[in-house]
Every structure is written in structure tokens, then in C-alpha cells.
Motif scaffolding. Structure first.
Motif, PDB file in Angstrom:
ATOM      1  N   GLY A  49      13.546  -2.644  -2.538  1.00 40.81           N
ATOM      2  CA  GLY A  49      14.199  -2.002  -3.662  1.00 40.81           C
ATOM      3  C   GLY A  49      13.223  -1.228  -4.514  1.00 40.81           C
ATOM      4  N   LYS A  50      11.922  -1.269  -4.170  1.00 41.00           N
ATOM      5  CA  LYS A  50      10.896  -0.641  -4.988  1.00 41.00           C
ATOM      6  C   LYS A  50      10.212   0.535  -4.299  1.00 41.00           C
ATOM      7  N   ALA A  51      10.176   0.516  -2.984  1.00 44.67           N
ATOM      8  CA  ALA A  51       9.432   1.548  -2.266  1.00 44.67           C
ATOM      9  C   ALA A  51      10.179   2.878  -2.264  1.00 44.67           C
ATOM     10  N   THR A  52       9.403   3.958  -2.318  1.00 41.09           N
ATOM     11  CA  THR A  52       9.932   5.310  -2.134  1.00 41.09           C
ATOM     12  C   THR A  52       9.427   5.811  -0.791  1.00 41.09           C
ATOM     13  N   VAL A  53      10.349   6.088   0.125  1.00 45.78           N
ATOM     14  CA  VAL A  53       9.981   6.447   1.487  1.00 45.78           C
ATOM     15  C   VAL A  53      10.446   7.870   1.783  1.00 45.78           C
ATOM     16  N   THR A  54       9.512   8.695   2.241  1.00 46.53           N
ATOM     17  CA  THR A  54       9.839  10.066   2.637  1.00 46.53           C
ATOM     18  C   THR A  54       9.588  10.214   4.132  1.00 46.53           C
ATOM     19  N   VAL A  55      10.631  10.587   4.868  1.00 40.01           N
ATOM     20  CA  VAL A  55      10.533  10.782   6.312  1.00 40.01           C
ATOM     21  C   VAL A  55      10.864  12.241   6.596  1.00 40.01           C
ATOM     22  N   THR A  56       9.897  12.967   7.161  1.00 39.93           N
ATOM     23  CA  THR A  56      10.064  14.409   7.383  1.00 39.93           C
ATOM     24  C   THR A  56       9.835  14.750   8.847  1.00 39.93           C
ATOM     25  N   ASP A  57      10.824  15.377   9.487  1.00 40.50           N
ATOM     26  CA  ASP A  57      10.705  15.877  10.856  1.00 40.50           C
ATOM     27  C   ASP A  57      10.226  14.810  11.829  1.00 40.50           C
ATOM     28  N   CYS A  58      10.800  13.606  11.744  1.00 40.55           N
ATOM     29  CA  CYS A  58      10.442  12.525  12.654  1.00 40.55           C
ATOM     30  C   CYS A  58      11.493  12.411  13.762  1.00 40.55           C
ATOM     31  N   LEU A  59      11.070  11.885  14.916  1.00 40.41           N
ATOM     32  CA  LEU A  59      11.938  11.773  16.083  1.00 40.41           C
ATOM     33  C   LEU A  59      12.020  10.312  16.511  1.00 40.41           C
ATOM     34  N   PHE A  60      13.263   9.842  16.750  1.00 39.84           N
ATOM     35  CA  PHE A  60      13.484   8.478  17.205  1.00 39.84           C
ATOM     36  C   PHE A  60      14.087   8.535  18.606  1.00 39.84           C
ATOM     37  N   GLU A  61      13.431   7.889  19.575  1.00 41.00           N
ATOM     38  CA  GLU A  61      13.880   7.930  20.960  1.00 41.00           C
ATOM     39  C   GLU A  61      14.040   6.513  21.507  1.00 41.00           C
ATOM     40  N   GLY A 110       0.830  -1.196   0.000  1.00 39.29           N
ATOM     41  CA  GLY A 110       0.000   0.000   0.000  1.00 39.29           C
ATOM     42  C   GLY A 110       0.861   1.241   0.000  1.00 39.29           C
ATOM     43  N   THR A 111       0.234   2.387  -0.049  1.00 41.83           N
ATOM     44  CA  THR A 111       0.955   3.666  -0.031  1.00 41.83           C
ATOM     45  C   THR A 111       0.311   4.587   0.990  1.00 41.83           C
ATOM     46  N   PRO A 112       0.457   4.287   2.254  1.00 38.39           N
ATOM     47  CA  PRO A 112      -0.182   5.100   3.283  1.00 38.39           C
ATOM     48  C   PRO A 112       0.531   6.425   3.505  1.00 38.39           C
ATOM     49  N   THR A 113      -0.197   7.364   4.066  1.00 32.92           N
ATOM     50  CA  THR A 113       0.397   8.598   4.567  1.00 32.92           C
ATOM     51  C   THR A 113       0.198   8.620   6.081  1.00 32.92           C
ATOM     52  N   ILE A 114       1.283   8.755   6.819  1.00 36.58           N
ATOM     53  CA  ILE A 114       1.234   8.712   8.283  1.00 36.58           C
ATOM     54  C   ILE A 114       1.798  10.024   8.815  1.00 36.58           C
ATOM     55  N   GLU A 115       0.940  10.809   9.478  1.00 33.72           N
ATOM     56  CA  GLU A 115       1.317  12.152   9.917  1.00 33.72           C
ATOM     57  C   GLU A 115       1.073  12.310  11.410  1.00 33.72           C
ATOM     58  N   HIS A 116       2.020  12.921  12.100  1.00 32.89           N
ATOM     59  CA  HIS A 116       1.864  13.278  13.514  1.00 32.89           C
ATOM     60  C   HIS A 116       1.450  12.078  14.357  1.00 32.89           C
ATOM     61  N   CYS A 117       2.022  10.916  14.107  1.00 37.31           N
ATOM     62  CA  CYS A 117       1.676   9.715  14.860  1.00 37.31           C
ATOM     63  C   CYS A 117       2.817   9.314  15.788  1.00 37.31           C
ATOM     64  N   ARG A 146       5.107  -2.604  10.578  1.00 38.95           N
ATOM     65  CA  ARG A 146       5.606  -3.337   9.422  1.00 38.95           C
ATOM     66  C   ARG A 146       4.828  -2.900   8.198  1.00 38.95           C
ATOM     67  N   LEU A 147       5.536  -2.569   7.144  1.00 38.03           N
ATOM     68  CA  LEU A 147       4.898  -2.204   5.885  1.00 38.03           C
ATOM     69  C   LEU A 147       5.628  -2.910   4.759  1.00 38.03           C
ATOM     70  N   ASP A 148       4.964  -3.879   4.126  1.00 41.24           N
ATOM     71  CA  ASP A 148       5.539  -4.565   2.974  1.00 41.24           C
ATOM     72  C   ASP A 148       4.969  -3.884   1.740  1.00 41.24           C
ATOM     73  N   THR A 149       5.774  -3.198   0.989  1.00 42.24           N
ATOM     74  CA  THR A 149       5.202  -2.357  -0.053  1.00 42.24           C
ATOM     75  C   THR A 149       6.176  -2.129  -1.189  1.00 42.24           C
ATOM     76  N   ASP A 150       5.629  -1.768  -2.328  1.00 36.36           N
ATOM     77  CA  ASP A 150       6.457  -1.311  -3.435  1.00 36.36           C
ATOM     78  C   ASP A 150       5.982   0.067  -3.899  1.00 36.36           C
ATOM     79  N   GLY A 151       5.254   0.753  -3.049  1.00 36.29           N
ATOM     80  CA  GLY A 151       4.697   2.056  -3.410  1.00 36.29           C
ATOM     81  C   GLY A 151       5.448   3.204  -2.768  1.00 36.29           C
ATOM     82  N   GLU A 152       4.743   4.326  -2.581  1.00 38.76           N
ATOM     83  CA  GLU A 152       5.312   5.523  -1.978  1.00 38.76           C
ATOM     84  C   GLU A 152       4.782   5.663  -0.556  1.00 38.76           C
ATOM     85  N   LEU A 153       5.694   5.876   0.383  1.00 40.56           N
ATOM     86  CA  LEU A 153       5.324   6.013   1.787  1.00 40.56           C
ATOM     87  C   LEU A 153       5.758   7.376   2.278  1.00 40.56           C
TER      88      LEU A 153
END
Length: 205
Positions: free
Chosen positions: A179-191, A116-123, A152-159
Motif C-alpha cells: 500500500g506504500k510502494a509506487t511502481v512504474t512499469v514502462t514497455d515491459c513484456l510478459f511471456e 529499497g528503490t531500485p531502477t531496473i532497465e532492459h532486464c 521479490r521486492l519488499d518495499t515502501d519506496g518508488e520502483l
């Protein structure tokens, strides 16, 4: 809209052209329509018997929200999804929008999606994988290999992940194996990633 505690014996089905909103003050408040997802928690819980504090999760719901084969018009906004034995949100071949949500204390994954190609914001993803060894922040793959993390996201789309937080990720915050997915990560925090930032953000084809 939903308010308070919702007990889910069967998963909630999130479909196209549907917006599920949480975080309202509720009818006993001076302004029932006031909305603040952090202050007014709307809980979608798989703890059907409210016995998780005793260490009993086997009788919980497997998945709390399912969203198969949907577009971005299927929106989950402002809820806390918790206590699923498997995944808080599960989708296949879908592209839901998840916004202002917290995925906490689920047995395997906060979000489990394939192709799939979900959009996940402010989560926020925190302390999932309670019933299974290991646990990380986000796993992305274009195969059916099981991930080791909160999401977990198994995908070949845009995330797209925008201003999300990944907390207490035992095996790393973000791991992408596609090798197929396009992933954009913007202003995310890892703790709290035990293996540091090298494991907090890792990609491989």
C-alpha cells in the motif's frame, strides 16, 4: 569490467559510485572494447563446481551479488546472473541500478530486495525458482512476506521497471502487494504466464 565466467564463492559486493560492466568482446577479439551484452555474454555463476547439469545445486553460491544500503550510483550493467541457490541479486535498504542484465535459473529469485528503490532497465527474468515450488515474474511488498516469483521486492519506496521481459512465470508476471510502494512499469513484456495477463500484472494494497 568483467569478461567471461566469474565463479562466486562469496557474493560480489556492489557499492556506491561503482559500475560493473559486462558484455565486452574480450582480448582475443579484433576490438576488445566492443560491447554487446547479448552477443558477448558475461556470466556471473553460482555453479562453483559446474555440476548443475547433473542436478546438483546444493553446493552453489546462495547469493551472487549483494548491494546493501546503496544509491542509484551502484550499477550492474550487461551481465547474466545465474545458478544461485537463493537469489541472483540481493539488497536491503538499497537503490541499485540494474541495467541490461539477465537473471536466469536461480534457485529462488532473480532479484530479492527489501525496502529499497531500485531502477531496473532492459532486464530479462527467465526460469528462476528452480529449487522452490511456484515462480512468477515480480513480487513487490512492503512486508517480509515471501514472494512466489522470479523477483521479490519488499518495499515502501518508488520502483521503476523499463523495457524488461518476464518469461515463463508460473504464478504470474508482476504481483504488487504494497500500500506504500509506487511502481512504474514502462514497455515491459510478459511471456508464458500460465494464468494469463490477469496474473501477469496484478496489484493489491
Amino acid at each position: 569490467s568483467v569478461t567471461g565466467v566469474q565463479k562466486c564463492a562469496l557474493p560480489i559486493l556492489l557499492i556506491d559510485e561503482t559500475v560493473v560492466l559486462g558484455g565486452f568482446a574480450g582480448w582475443d577479439a579484433p576490438d576488445p572494447s566492443e560491447r554487446d551484452a547479448e552477443r558477448y555474454v558475461t556470466l556471473l555463476s553460482g555453479d562453483l563446481r559446474r555440476d548443475d547439469l547433473k542436478g546438483l545445486m546444493d553446493d552453489n553460491s546462495g547469493n551472487i551479488v549483494r548491494s546493501p544500503d546503496v544509491s542509484a550510483t551502484a550499477v550492474l550493467d550487461g551481465v547474466t546472473v545465474t545458478a544461485a541457490t537463493n537469489s541472483g541479486v540481493s539488497f536491503r535498504d538499497g537503490s541499485p541500478t540494474l541495467r541490461n542484465c539477465t537473471f536466469r535459473g536461480n534457485g529462488r529469485y532473480g532479484v530479492d530486495g527489501r525496502h529499497g528503490t531500485p531502477t531496473i532497465e532492459h532486464c530479462v527474468f527467465i526460469a528462476n525458482a528452480l529449487l522452490h515450488s511456484g515462480g512468477g515474474g515480480l513480487f513487490v511488498s512492503d512486508s517480509d512476506v515471501f514472494g512466489r516469483g522470479f523477483t521479490r521486492l519488499d518495499t515502501d519506496g518508488e520502483l521503476s521497471f523499463i523495457r524488461c521481459r518476464f518469461i515463463d512465470c508460473e504464478f504470474g508476471g508482476l504481483e504488487v502487494r504494497s500500500g506504500k510502494a509506487t511502481v512504474t512499469v514502462t514497455d515491459c513484456l510478459f511471456e508464458g504466464t500460465k494464468e494469463g495477463f490477469r496474473r501477469a500484472l496484478e496489484t493489491s494494497a
